[in-house]
Design an enzyme around this catalytic site. Sequence first.
Site, mmCIF file in Angstrom:
data_model
loop_
_atom_site.group_PDB
_atom_site.id
_atom_site.type_symbol
_atom_site.label_atom_id
_atom_site.label_comp_id
_atom_site.label_asym_id
_atom_site.label_seq_id
_atom_site.Cartn_x
_atom_site.Cartn_y
_atom_site.Cartn_z
ATOM 1 N N GLY A 162 0.833 -1.190 0.000
ATOM 2 C CA GLY A 162 0.000 0.000 0.000
ATOM 3 C C GLY A 162 0.872 1.247 0.000
ATOM 4 O O GLY A 162 2.046 1.209 0.383
ATOM 5 N N CYS A 163 0.302 2.358 -0.432
ATOM 6 C CA CYS A 163 1.090 3.592 -0.516
ATOM 7 C C CYS A 163 1.524 4.049 0.878
ATOM 8 O O CYS A 163 2.679 4.421 1.075
ATOM 9 C CB CYS A 163 0.297 4.666 -1.242
ATOM 10 S SG CYS A 163 -1.332 4.984 -0.518
#
Lengths: 343, 343, 343, 343
Positions: free
Chosen positions: C158-159
């Site tokens: 995930g970012c």
Amino acid sequence: VGNDAKQPLAGDPAARVLVAGASGFTGALAAQIVWRHPRLELTAITSRSDAGTRLDRLYPRYRVPLELTELDLDSLEGVEAAIVAYPHGAAAPTVAALRGLGILVVDLSADFRLRDMPTYERWYGEHGAPELFEGAVYGLTELYREQLREAELVATPGCYPTASVLALAPLAERGLLGDVVVSAMQGTSGYGRSNDDAVHFSAMDENAFAYKTEGHRHRPEIEQELAALGSVAPVAFVPHLLPLDQGELTTCFAQTTEPISKKEVQALYRERYEGEPFVHVVEGPPGLRDVRDTNECHVYVTVEERGRVLAFSAIDNIWKGASGQAVQNLNLMLGLEETEGLR
Amino acid sequence: VGNDAKQPLAGDPAARVLVAGASGFTGALAAQIVWRHPRLELTAITSRSDAGTRLDRLYPRYRVPLELTELDLDSLEGVEAAIVAYPHGAAAPTVAALRGLGILVVDLSADFRLRDMPTYERWYGEHGAPELFEGAVYGLTELYREQLREAELVATPGCYPTASVLALAPLAERGLLGDVVVSAMQGTSGYGRSNDDAVHFSAMDENAFAYKTEGHRHRPEIEQELAALGSVAPVAFVPHLLPLDQGELTTCFAQTTEPISKKEVQALYRERYEGEPFVHVVEGPPGLRDVRDTNECHVYVTVEERGRVLAFSAIDNIWKGASGQAVQNLNLMLGLEETEGLR
Amino acid sequence: VGNDAKQPLAGDPAARVLVAGASGFTGALAAQIVWRHPRLELTAITSRSDAGTRLDRLYPRYRVPLELTELDLDSLEGVEAAIVAYPHGAAAPTVAALRGLGILVVDLSADFRLRDMPTYERWYGEHGAPELFEGAVYGLTELYREQLREAELVATPGCYPTASVLALAPLAERGLLGDVVVSAMQGTSGYGRSNDDAVHFSAMDENAFAYKTEGHRHRPEIEQELAALGSVAPVAFVPHLLPLDQGELTTCFAQTTEPISKKEVQALYRERYEGEPFVHVVEGPPGLRDVRDTNECHVYVTVEERGRVLAFSAIDNIWKGASGQAVQNLNLMLGLEETEGLR
Amino acid sequence: VGNDAKQPLAGDPAARVLVAGASGFTGALAAQIVWRHPRLELTAITSRSDAGTRLDRLYPRYRVPLELTELDLDSLEGVEAAIVAYPHGAAAPTVAALRGLGILVVDLSADFRLRDMPTYERWYGEHGAPELFEGAVYGLTELYREQLREAELVATPGCYPTASVLALAPLAERGLLGDVVVSAMQGTSGYGRSNDDAVHFSAMDENAFAYKTEGHRHRPEIEQELAALGSVAPVAFVPHLLPLDQGELTTCFAQTTEPISKKEVQALYRERYEGEPFVHVVEGPPGLRDVRDTNECHVYVTVEERGRVLAFSAIDNIWKGASGQAVQNLNLMLGLEETEGLR
């Protein structure tokens, strides 16, 4: 060290390049483009106000790890070409000095754009190097490509003239261009790095307005270039400032000297710009995001209900409107591929 | 319960007001203005899509603590006036039904703005209440103030016609207006609440573009109103979308039927709008921030170098361009002070 | 046909690549990076919702002139690698099918990021391909580089985990990381292309707010990865949405298990990331503009007055936070230079 | 003269008011609020740098048609109260002079906020009026309302302390507040009118970053006020600059001295702020758009998964964070309704 390190040049550089005035918005971008250019060597970057500072301190995103120095005309040995990003007035004497050293010059200022000295003096004041005034080539690449290959001094067009003339040239060249109105819009990078109240984020956010409504000095430049292509009609021109950084849009409302259909005018534009590496005729009104950080000009043309031709263009004002076009022209002057370092 | 609680009305309300279609941008603002209005009572707010939701959930900043309901024509007892914020086409039958109940109506849609049915049908399709088509008063307050005092059905002008016609009316009324080009710009609130890819923040940020370049339906409305004032020339019109929320700018390039000096045209505008509570003639090109969240229209006029008149106007498109002007007109219809609730 | 034409590959491509789900923000960027990659061939791009549309219609600035098609597992002959940009849940079965065909897969969803199935099920629901759950390599390149070279299925982090873990890894790896608070901020591209009221330009402009304050599913992923490095302390995490397009900032407040000076911690970070092509330890708090449109992560570390370590990171959420890192990992899987196509 | 003309006061004004330093962002807003205030008379507005300019030239949207003059202490006859919007250091001597004339003073600078002189000197340098240092009342209205009614000199809190302390006060007052981390974010109006490269629109657009990470002078002020309420734990504080104009958000991560449930802490906050005219406890993380151009503070509190209390607050930094709160306090000092002129 890191992924921004310049790639090694492929063989000897085509030229060693100075960027003078590299701490402003357009000079810094010119420095970056030269820095990343596969055939050029960025030999020096200079600045009056920021000498001693590394450029990647001022503009981290450009990733040019060189220190700005003061321009010293005595230490330019080996420099073969220069991009000068000074304000008008200040540019001319420096350009003259560099030319005196035999250095090829691409000037970003207005000092060598106009062909008529009284017009220059009216808008900009006394000229600092009148002996060079007539020898410069106007650097709107798509119009003067052949002359640019031989040029030793190139005047990079203003951003508004670049966008406006590219939008209207196909009509003007055919003698079709009549009375024309240009509504132009630009982001705050066009205002330069000057710290004016007007471009404080708190002033521009949720704002937009026209400016220089009593006369903008790019108007005579637009008229000059359209006239050179065969147009005789005057140009009405109003620029606007928008709440964005990079980008410039022109919306041109043109009368034509004879009726022309949408189909015909669209064919005319496609034909005119076919094969151009940076001018693209697109199928609807162009958006600024589509040209941001590129040297492209997107042009759309149509005919509105009452018969006027509408021509639209979008550029990035600091790329095709300034530093990108400067390198495009430098490539030509040096016999390189026109698109080198610009994709 | 907080500082946003509505102040008690001073005595009986001048009218009990329904806002139909209050979940869109203009309907919600209309609801807020009525809610805070010292002489009006906001009796009901309706929405097809958001019935059951409180308006201050959808638009916290408007602070209207009422629940949206579905419009029920059988339960409007006591309602004396309505602002209808439906899309065109959908508006007409509802307006007709409300008028059938004897309710005064201010309509925000395009359904009653045009005076020529074929023109309406060309741009908007079949009309939903043709029997009312001719009876509406066009709600550009500064032009139709006296008729509005007697009106029972008012068509609120489009935002672009409001701004354009206010910018050009002083010329048109004197028979001075010739050929005219309007370059208009608007923020994303003008696009409405519709969740279109085009108005995603990621699409609009650092962007701007022209749209509806082959024909925008506000153009015939502008022509209609300028013609009603005495102009015979066609209008060329191009709108642009800008990266901001509320605000609309028009830049008008006008030929005149006879020469006029900057001094004369500025005097003409000052005189025409003297005493107008919401139209201000300003001394330079107006900025959107200066009119944001107000019902004002700022107008500037000058003459460019080649003799064309340049007329500029700035409004907040959802205030003077929609809901603010709607209440301005409702005030007149109800015999109230025109500015009540709008400062 | 213009300057965006893909350069011819140098010899045979290292792989023929499919991008599945290429009409969303991260899928479209992945398609662009592969399209321009000197060693990869973009064989197909697919989309459920936009099949039949050319990608350069949806995203003109990416300049990928291919048509989106529906994914057809029977016509993937010759495809050697795939980047899957589906929502979580939908991704797993498609990933399984592609793996069944022997295709290397880099997945952008959350489906293969977590190592604990109950945790997955709590945050995301039932898993669509549990047989592959344990076989994926977590694609935070700087932590798992060697495993990634051998991987056949990679879960792109995930970012927020990418940015947070890169900011804290040097402490965690040395057993120094105690209690930690992460305040994270992101632009609207992180919200995806979904047309939610919240990301309408009119809603986000002049706005900012925290969200998912009762629990965000990236928090367990951050804890998992810090724990894998040796940290035992829980993580408090709050994300915010900012009025910008691309960019993500994390500000981490970390207790340490033993005192550490500013000089020591800065030396630790410099040493840890020395030689990393995309992670740069910078000399002050990083800004989003400095990493926009790049695969870089800028990290700054210092110690505040009361002894807590402050660690900051900035990435472009759709590049290093998604599609850029996906290609960085694909390069490793294919035995290519890690930075190829990403500069 | 337009719809912005000041309404006539209802009877004699409660005070004749000077705003000193009215050309900066907060001074200009203070002038506007006083100008529109139904019980105050704006007698004079002063500025060193812009004397001779009308305020509505500098800030058209505030619509204050008065001319800025240089401050002349000999011509303040009749002035009963002053709001001083000078930089710290410069403020103290002017405040002392005004107090010497018997004028009530609300100071917007940091000069009278701190209670410990060595702390003041560390962060701000030598103090310009030490004799008044202890006599000022700290103007966080919701904490010091009773003292403010009797005050002759009020120090308006910093914007970050206002937002942070309002977010945490209910915990601190009950002795529940342990270790606390504050991540704060602000728009560019908080940077002031100073023309710094950092707040050029071209620098801030699509940007965000932490600043003063090695120590911000609002941190000791926050600690001072939380300690005054009973907290003993240190505060870690990091501010960020966001690409917006007006607005400030704080996200506070608080350990508690004893466990508290979400239900309990939400009840505590609701109870604490019940009846407060400007502090609203809301039901989810507050957004900046909801408080823009208001004197409100929106507070939300919850408990995250690991037991830490999360407290959020949103204010408009130049309203409740500066000039709005200044008038709120002036109202109290003059015996007026606290909310007068602020809705």
